[in-house]
Scaffold this motif. Structure first.
Motif, mmCIF file in Angstrom:
data_model
loop_
_atom_site.group_PDB
_atom_site.id
_atom_site.type_symbol
_atom_site.label_atom_id
_atom_site.label_comp_id
_atom_site.label_asym_id
_atom_site.label_seq_id
_atom_site.Cartn_x
_atom_site.Cartn_y
_atom_site.Cartn_z
ATOM 1 N N ILE A 29 0.914 -1.216 -0.116
ATOM 2 C CA ILE A 29 0.005 -0.015 0.155
ATOM 3 C C ILE A 29 0.831 1.186 -0.004
ATOM 4 O O ILE A 29 1.506 1.496 1.080
ATOM 5 N N VAL A 31 1.332 5.016 0.159
ATOM 6 C CA VAL A 31 0.904 6.272 0.664
ATOM 7 C C VAL A 31 1.622 7.555 0.409
ATOM 8 O O VAL A 31 2.552 7.593 0.635
ATOM 9 N N HIS A 46 -3.943 6.934 6.922
ATOM 10 C CA HIS A 46 -2.643 5.950 7.197
ATOM 11 C C HIS A 46 -3.137 5.507 8.561
ATOM 12 O O HIS A 46 -2.888 4.129 8.797
ATOM 13 N N ALA A 50 -3.449 1.481 9.084
ATOM 14 C CA ALA A 50 -2.639 0.829 9.779
ATOM 15 C C ALA A 50 -3.100 0.024 11.098
ATOM 16 O O ALA A 50 -2.783 -1.155 11.378
ATOM 17 N N VAL A 57 -0.301 -6.817 8.831
ATOM 18 C CA VAL A 57 1.109 -6.135 8.680
ATOM 19 C C VAL A 57 2.127 -6.987 9.440
ATOM 20 O O VAL A 57 3.089 -7.334 9.037
ATOM 21 N N VAL A 62 0.408 -7.510 4.348
ATOM 22 C CA VAL A 62 0.609 -6.040 4.168
ATOM 23 C C VAL A 62 1.761 -5.228 4.416
ATOM 24 O O VAL A 62 2.140 -5.501 5.340
ATOM 25 N N GLN A 63 2.061 -4.517 3.507
ATOM 26 C CA GLN A 63 3.068 -3.606 3.757
ATOM 27 C C GLN A 63 2.892 -2.366 3.416
ATOM 28 O O GLN A 63 2.448 -2.045 2.186
ATOM 29 N N PHE A 64 3.095 -1.267 4.190
ATOM 30 C CA PHE A 64 2.937 0.250 3.832
ATOM 31 C C PHE A 64 4.284 0.906 3.436
ATOM 32 O O PHE A 64 5.380 0.571 3.958
ATOM 33 N N ASN A 65 4.032 1.572 2.301
ATOM 34 C CA ASN A 65 5.235 2.239 1.747
ATOM 35 C C ASN A 65 5.044 3.828 1.477
ATOM 36 O O ASN A 65 4.219 4.087 0.748
ATOM 37 N N VAL A 66 5.509 4.633 2.374
ATOM 38 C CA VAL A 66 5.106 5.897 2.717
ATOM 39 C C VAL A 66 6.119 6.635 1.280
ATOM 40 O O VAL A 66 7.182 6.609 1.396
ATOM 41 N N SER A 93 3.556 -0.273 -6.048
ATOM 42 C CA SER A 93 2.847 -0.452 -5.121
ATOM 43 C C SER A 93 1.587 -1.228 -5.915
ATOM 44 O O SER A 93 1.709 -1.537 -6.794
#
Ligand code: IPM
Ligand code: MG
Length: 388
Positions: A29, A31, A46, A50, A57, A62-66, A93
């Motif tokens: 994901i 951001v 976010h 999260a 996570v 799932v992985q967040f990437n700002v 992404s």
């Protein structure tokens, strides 16, 4: 220009399958903060995402990437709607949560680069702009399927000043582009059992491109005999959304890009304004979820940043959860947003110090999500259907 559009047709003809998020690990994901009030409202959204995806996570699903750098300053510096390094990260992404970005217009201090939204929709082939609007107490329950890569937007930055006196813009409809959005809308009408669909054009005047859109609809409709459909012209449709007797009969709408842009702002106004409506930009490979409003530079100039309403982007986050298949969490977030923003309204964000801060609304939503009685609290606010 023609070669570019014909190449698009070729690509669409080749087709592509929808991603299956069930088998992808990790789902990335991205951001993106954007400009103006974007970074602060995307932080709020976010934060909530999260929290709701904490287990995923932790398990690596799932992985967040700002993603930094999608700012008007950067874009002006490299003279691109989306700088190359940002585009590479976006493409790495699966789905993107995107804060609003400044769209320069003539007379602005910024160079006249293309809108980052429009560029992203084209780059990632996000052909469907899906925008729900609901006002249960007025019987309004609309779902708009706005075509997102063609129409007046396809060549919106490629118009020609032929002479000092003559300016010409172009609008595009392809059979494939019209078909995929119209089919998605029919699928939705059928899958949900709504079985009602309205096509909106101005085919009586814009005969070639809107005419084609309507012709394609006629063909696609044959595959959905259970869906009752009609077609309206954009002018009278705009009027009828204001007619309380007529407007509740509209349910699912499919329409070309520019009409969809305008009609969805009007529609959102019934629900409390563009600040309250979320927007999903869906393609087969990528999804991008955003607020339907802009970056509100005036709020920044006047020092009202912390009073910006994050509801629209949080609404978009709930659409992301549903799109990814985390529908239990998507539903929870939707209910919490309805309760906090529409029903209970223990605090109200007005965009000014007279109202609550965005962070306070965010806390209120977080508390509400965690309430074991969430569903009952939400049900209590639903209009009771009259007994037969
Ligand atoms: C929207 C916005 C954009 C659009 C702008 C910011 C380019 O109004 O998402 O509706 O016109 O599509
Ligand atoms: Mg708009």
């Amino acid at each position: 220009m023609l070669a570019e559009q014909l190449a698009r047709v070729k690509e669409m003809k080749a087709g592509q399958d929808w991603l299956d998020y069930g088998v992808i690990k990790p789902i990335i994901i991205g951001v993106v903060g954007g400009d103006g009030i974007g970074p602060i409202i995307s932080q709020h959204a976010h934060h909530i995402l999260a929290f709701l995806l904490d287990d995923e996570v932790k398990s690596g699903k799932v992985q967040f990437n700002v993603i930094e750098g999608l700012t008007i300053e950067n874009r002006a510096k490299v003279m691109k709607a989306i700088p190359d390094d940002v585009l590479a990260e976006l493409k790495a992404s699966h789905v993107i949560l995107k804060g609003p970005t400044t769209t320069p217009k003539k007379g602005d201090p910024w160079p006249n680069i293309e809108s980052a939204n429009v560029a992203m929709r084209k780059e990632l082939d996000l052909f469907a702009n899906v925008r729900p609007v609901k006002v249960p107490e007025q019987g309004i329950d609309w779902m708009f399927f706005r075509e997102n890569t063609e129409g007046a937007y396809a060549l919106g930055s490629n118009g020609i000043n032929v002479t000092d006196d003559l300016a010409i813009d172009f609008t595009v409809t392809t059979a494939q582009g019209a078909e995929r959005i119209i089919r998605l809308a029919f699928d939705y009408a059928k899958k949900t059992g709504i079985n009602k669909l309205t096509i909106v054009t101005k085919a009586n005047v814009v005969k070639t491109t809107d005419g084609r859109f309507l012709d394609v609809a006629r063909e696609v409709a044959k595959d959905y005999p259970e869906v009752e459909w009609d077609d309206w012209y954009i002018d009278i449709m705009t009027a009828k959304l204001v007619d309380p007797k007529r407007r509740t009969q509209f349910r699912v709408m499919a329409l070309p890009n520019l009409y969809g842009d305008i009609l969805t702002d009007e529609a959102a106004e019934f629900q409390g304004g563009v600040g309250t409506a979320g927007s999903a930009n869906i393609g087969k490979r990528y999804g991008m979820f955003e607020a339907i409003h802009g970056s509100a530079p005036r709020m920044v100039k006047e020092g009202r940043l912390e009073y910006a309403d994050p509801s629209s982007l949080i609404r978009a986050a709930s659409m992301m959860l549903n799109h990814l298949g985390f529908t239990d969490r998507g539903k929870k977030l939707e209910m919490a947003l309805d309760i906090c923003g529409n029903f209970e309204q223990k605090l109200v964000v007005t965009g000014r110090p007279t109202g609550a801060k965005g962070s306070e609304l965010c806390d209120y939503i977080m508390e509400t999500i965690q309430d074991p009685n969430l569903e009952k609290r939400w049900q209590d606010y639903q209009p009771k259907t009259k007994a037969a």
